[in-house]
Design a protein around this motif. Structure first.
Motif: not given
Length: 199
Positions: A159-164, A167-172, A177-178
């Motif tokens: 899950x390389x995408x981190x909420x700014x 800090x929750x992580x996402x795979x897409x 962004x959503x």
């Protein structure tokens, strides 16, 4: 253990994460493996540049600087025709072609024209059926490298995408962004929703 993994452990082992220590250790091992696979080629060179945000390594300083802008949000390249800004020059020039109408890349099968070469090549694959990117884990094939990488994360749990904001992580990236819009309250598709109700 790097600072990146220490912060990951702290974030994942918080009382609100709901994960046991075995699950946290498994996630960390997967993340370390994913980074190791990405960095194998770069590690063979002594002058590799490491991203302090995600640990990815780059052989070329220019590629490293462009990558860091993904994390920092810096967009130094502005469109000559509108106020839109970009993190790299190639994206800016490609966008400017939308204003000028320039489409310098044409399909060798049907002569359809495109603003960038990668989109043209992807279109040409619809004629040939070529799927040159194979998953390293199950060998499923894809026409685009991004789709293959996204699929591989279903195997690794990456899950390389981190909420700014939290800090929750996402795979897409799209899901990240959503999710970020839940923090900002931004509703970018309100006009489209209203328009669809009118039509």
């Amino acid at each position: 253990m790097t600072a990146q993994y220490t912060s990951f452990l702290q974030r994942e082992s918080s009382p609100t994460s709901g994960l046991g220590i075995e699950e946290i250790q498994r996630k960390m091992a997967i993340r370390q493996l994913e980074l190791a696979l990405m960095n194998t080629a770069a590690k063979t060179r002594q002058n590799a540049h490491e991203c302090k945000h995600c640990g990815q390594l780059f052989d070329q300083l220019s590629a490293y600087k462009e990558h860091v802008r993904i994390h920092t949000g810096v967009k130094p390249y502005g469109c000559k025709h509108c106020d839109k800004c970009f993190g790299n020059l190639t994206s800016c020039k490609r966008h400017e072609r939308n204003h000028t109408g320039e489409r310098p890349y044409s399909c060798k099968y049907c002569q359809k024209c495109f603003t960038c070469s990668s989109v043209c090549k992807r279109h040409e694959q619809t004629h040939t059926g070529e799927k040159p990117y194979a998953c390293r884990y199950c060998k499923k094939c894809f026409g685009e490298s991004g789709n293959c990488k996204q699929h591989e994360r279903t195997h690794t749990g990456g899950k390389p995408y981190l909420c700014k904001y939290c800090k929750k992580c996402f795979s897409q990236l799209g899901n990240c962004k959503r999710h970020e819009r839940t923090h900002t309250g931004e509703k970018p598709y309100v006009f489209m929703q209203v328009l669809s109700k009118v039509i």
